[in-house]
Motif scaffolding. Structure first.
Motif, mmCIF file in Angstrom:
data_model
loop_
_atom_site.group_PDB
_atom_site.id
_atom_site.type_symbol
_atom_site.label_atom_id
_atom_site.label_comp_id
_atom_site.label_asym_id
_atom_site.label_seq_id
_atom_site.Cartn_x
_atom_site.Cartn_y
_atom_site.Cartn_z
ATOM 1 N N ILE A 181 -11.739 9.762 3.893
ATOM 2 C CA ILE A 181 -10.506 10.533 4.073
ATOM 3 C C ILE A 181 -9.292 9.675 3.714
ATOM 4 C CG2 ILE A 181 -9.059 11.744 5.761
ATOM 5 C CD1 ILE A 181 -11.730 12.380 7.285
ATOM 6 N N HIS A 182 -9.278 8.436 4.181
ATOM 7 C CA HIS A 182 -8.150 7.540 3.888
ATOM 8 C C HIS A 182 -8.094 7.154 2.406
ATOM 9 C CE1 HIS A 182 -6.236 6.692 7.773
ATOM 10 N NE2 HIS A 182 -7.422 6.956 8.275
ATOM 11 N N ILE A 183 -9.236 6.893 1.802
ATOM 12 C CA ILE A 183 -9.260 6.543 0.373
ATOM 13 C C ILE A 183 -8.702 7.691 -0.468
ATOM 14 C CG2 ILE A 183 -10.803 6.135 -1.599
ATOM 15 C CD1 ILE A 183 -12.552 4.468 0.399
ATOM 16 N N VAL A 184 -9.118 8.912 -0.142
ATOM 17 C CA VAL A 184 -8.608 10.081 -0.866
ATOM 18 C C VAL A 184 -7.098 10.199 -0.664
ATOM 19 C CG1 VAL A 184 -8.625 12.617 -0.923
ATOM 20 C CG2 VAL A 184 -10.787 11.342 -0.882
ATOM 21 N N SER A 185 -6.641 9.996 0.564
ATOM 22 C CA SER A 185 -5.219 10.084 0.872
ATOM 23 C C SER A 185 -4.407 9.035 0.113
ATOM 24 C CB SER A 185 -5.015 9.918 2.378
ATOM 25 O OG SER A 185 -3.663 9.844 2.706
ATOM 26 N N ILE A 186 -4.892 7.804 0.100
ATOM 27 C CA ILE A 186 -4.204 6.731 -0.622
ATOM 28 C C ILE A 186 -4.174 7.045 -2.118
ATOM 29 C CG2 ILE A 186 -4.389 4.298 -1.313
ATOM 30 C CD1 ILE A 186 -5.510 3.804 1.595
ATOM 31 N N GLY A 187 -5.317 7.499 -2.640
ATOM 32 C CA GLY A 187 -5.381 7.864 -4.058
ATOM 33 C C GLY A 187 -4.432 8.998 -4.401
ATOM 34 N N LEU A 188 -4.394 10.028 -3.551
ATOM 35 C CA LEU A 188 -3.476 11.140 -3.784
ATOM 36 C C LEU A 188 -2.021 10.675 -3.749
ATOM 37 C CD1 LEU A 188 -4.997 14.141 -1.776
ATOM 38 C CD2 LEU A 188 -4.596 14.014 -4.239
ATOM 39 N N GLY A 189 -1.719 9.801 -2.806
ATOM 40 C CA GLY A 189 -0.368 9.250 -2.735
ATOM 41 C C GLY A 189 0.011 8.531 -4.015
ATOM 42 N N GLY A 190 -0.945 7.782 -4.566
ATOM 43 C CA GLY A 190 -0.690 7.072 -5.821
ATOM 44 C C GLY A 190 -0.507 8.016 -6.989
ATOM 45 N N VAL A 191 -1.352 9.044 -7.068
ATOM 46 C CA VAL A 191 -1.265 10.003 -8.175
ATOM 47 C C VAL A 191 0.020 10.822 -8.081
ATOM 48 C CG1 VAL A 191 -2.322 12.101 -9.137
ATOM 49 C CG2 VAL A 191 -3.755 10.144 -8.550
ATOM 50 N N ILE A 192 0.313 11.345 -6.894
ATOM 51 C CA ILE A 192 1.522 12.162 -6.727
ATOM 52 C C ILE A 192 2.767 11.356 -7.082
ATOM 53 C CG2 ILE A 192 2.975 13.387 -5.047
ATOM 54 C CD1 ILE A 192 0.346 14.161 -3.589
ATOM 55 N N SER A 193 2.775 10.083 -6.692
ATOM 56 C CA SER A 193 3.966 9.259 -6.964
ATOM 57 C C SER A 193 4.194 9.055 -8.461
ATOM 58 C CB SER A 193 3.884 7.919 -6.245
ATOM 59 O OG SER A 193 2.918 7.091 -6.848
ATOM 60 N N ASN A 194 3.140 9.171 -9.270
ATOM 61 C CA ASN A 194 3.320 9.072 -10.726
ATOM 62 C C ASN A 194 4.103 10.255 -11.279
ATOM 63 O OD1 ASN A 194 2.032 6.613 -11.155
ATOM 64 N ND2 ASN A 194 0.022 7.563 -11.282
ATOM 65 N N TYR A 195 3.942 11.426 -10.655
ATOM 66 C CA TYR A 195 4.598 12.637 -11.136
ATOM 67 C C TYR A 195 5.895 12.949 -10.398
ATOM 68 C CZ TYR A 195 0.180 13.264 -13.518
ATOM 69 O OH TYR A 195 -0.909 13.070 -14.315
ATOM 70 N N PHE A 196 5.914 12.623 -9.122
ATOM 71 C CA PHE A 196 7.083 12.883 -8.280
ATOM 72 C C PHE A 196 7.375 11.617 -7.474
ATOM 73 C CE2 PHE A 196 4.647 16.828 -8.710
ATOM 74 C CZ PHE A 196 5.584 17.653 -9.328
ATOM 75 N N PRO A 197 8.021 10.643 -8.091
ATOM 76 C CA PRO A 197 8.241 9.362 -7.406
ATOM 77 C C PRO A 197 9.009 9.536 -6.087
ATOM 78 C CG PRO A 197 8.836 9.208 -9.724
ATOM 79 C CD PRO A 197 8.584 10.654 -9.433
ATOM 80 N N MET A 198 8.527 8.833 -5.075
ATOM 81 C CA MET A 198 9.216 8.760 -3.789
ATOM 82 C C MET A 198 9.114 7.307 -3.317
ATOM 83 S SD MET A 198 8.820 10.747 -0.099
ATOM 84 C CE MET A 198 7.435 11.639 -0.597
ATOM 85 N N PRO A 199 9.817 6.414 -4.021
ATOM 86 C CA PRO A 199 9.695 5.001 -3.654
ATOM 87 C C PRO A 199 10.413 4.714 -2.338
ATOM 88 C CG PRO A 199 11.348 5.266 -5.358
ATOM 89 C CD PRO A 199 10.723 6.623 -5.146
ATOM 90 N N LEU A 200 9.865 3.789 -1.603
ATOM 91 C CA LEU A 200 10.527 3.275 -0.411
ATOM 92 C C LEU A 200 11.581 2.274 -0.884
ATOM 93 C CD1 LEU A 200 7.400 2.720 1.851
ATOM 94 C CD2 LEU A 200 9.024 4.622 1.935
ATOM 95 N N PRO A 201 12.549 1.946 -0.042
ATOM 96 C CA PRO A 201 13.566 0.960 -0.458
ATOM 97 C C PRO A 201 12.918 -0.346 -0.905
ATOM 98 C CG PRO A 201 14.149 1.960 1.641
ATOM 99 C CD PRO A 201 12.763 2.417 1.320
ATOM 100 N N HIS A 202 13.438 -0.922 -1.945
ATOM 101 C CA HIS A 202 12.896 -2.168 -2.496
ATOM 102 C C HIS A 202 13.359 -3.367 -1.671
ATOM 103 C CE1 HIS A 202 10.974 -0.590 -6.121
ATOM 104 N NE2 HIS A 202 11.920 0.326 -6.076
ATOM 105 N N TRP A 203 12.865 -3.411 -0.457
ATOM 106 C CA TRP A 203 13.180 -4.505 0.446
ATOM 107 C C TRP A 203 11.946 -5.384 0.589
ATOM 108 C CZ3 TRP A 203 15.193 -0.817 4.799
ATOM 109 C CH2 TRP A 203 16.403 -0.252 4.375
ATOM 110 N N LEU A 204 12.132 -6.643 0.340
ATOM 111 C CA LEU A 204 11.029 -7.589 0.444
ATOM 112 C C LEU A 204 10.420 -7.583 1.849
ATOM 113 C CD1 LEU A 204 9.421 -9.621 -1.177
ATOM 114 C CD2 LEU A 204 11.051 -11.381 -0.476
ATOM 115 N N ILE A 205 11.240 -7.362 2.870
ATOM 116 C CA ILE A 205 10.745 -7.354 4.251
ATOM 117 C C ILE A 205 9.718 -6.232 4.456
ATOM 118 C CG2 ILE A 205 12.617 -5.935 5.194
ATOM 119 C CD1 ILE A 205 11.063 -8.891 7.015
ATOM 120 N N LEU A 206 9.912 -5.091 3.777
ATOM 121 C CA LEU A 206 8.933 -3.999 3.875
ATOM 122 C C LEU A 206 7.591 -4.423 3.292
ATOM 123 C CD1 LEU A 206 10.825 -0.684 2.972
ATOM 124 C CD2 LEU A 206 10.000 -1.443 5.213
#
Length: 157
Positions: free
Chosen positions: A19-44
């Motif tokens: 379930i988690h692998i599918v979720s992580i993979g979906l997150g990666g694929v969706i972000s290619n089409y509809f980017p939702m980046p988190l703030p580019h903070w090194l601390i994150l």
């Protein structure tokens, strides 16, 4: 205790790691089409790395307890003993908690907002379709011993 060994398991259909692998993979694929980046903070990213390492350490600790108790990890097989030591002293679901932490950690490392968003439905699915079934099974299998354990140790943290 269940009388029919073929039904002596938690009846979990899809293992949480899948379930988690599918979720992580979906997150990666969706972000290619509809980017939702988190703030580019090194601390994150550092926090994500720490969470990921902690998740792996918790997984290894939990797996060691499975091996020591001679219980199968797969929730479709009967277990031999109630596990109450190691990380199971602090949470009834250390392996599932470690998967949550790992997914969150990877989301932070890769600054992927979709992996964070996908975590909410995953937690709900794992809770209702895995944890609840496993707890019902453990209550049938171990009765008052499991009930006492439930009263003493929290489900998550």
């Amino acid at each position: 205790m269940a009388s029919d060994r073929s039904e002596d398991h938690a009846d979990v259909i899809l293992p949480p790691p899948v379930i988690h692998i599918v979720s992580i993979g979906l997150g990666g694929v969706i972000s290619n089409y509809f980017p939702m980046p988190l703030p580019h903070w090194l601390i994150l990213q550092w926090a994500g790395a720490v969470l990921s390492v902690a998740a792996i350490a918790m997984t290894l600790w939990g797996m060691r307890e499975f091996r020591a108790s001679r219980n199968p990890v797969a929730p479709i097989r009967p277990i031999n003993r109630l596990m109450v030591s190691g990380p199971y002293r602090f949470t009834r679901n250390p392996l599932y908690l470690s998967l949550i932490l790992l997914q969150l950690g990877l989301a932070l490392v890769f600054l992927n907002g979709w992996m964070v968003v996908m975590l909410l439905p995953v937690v709900v699915i794992v809770h209702y379709y895995v944890v609840i079934r496993e707890e019902a099974y453990l209550l049938r299998r171990f009765g008052s011993d499991y009930q006492t354990y439930q009263e003493r140790v929290r489900r998550w943290i």
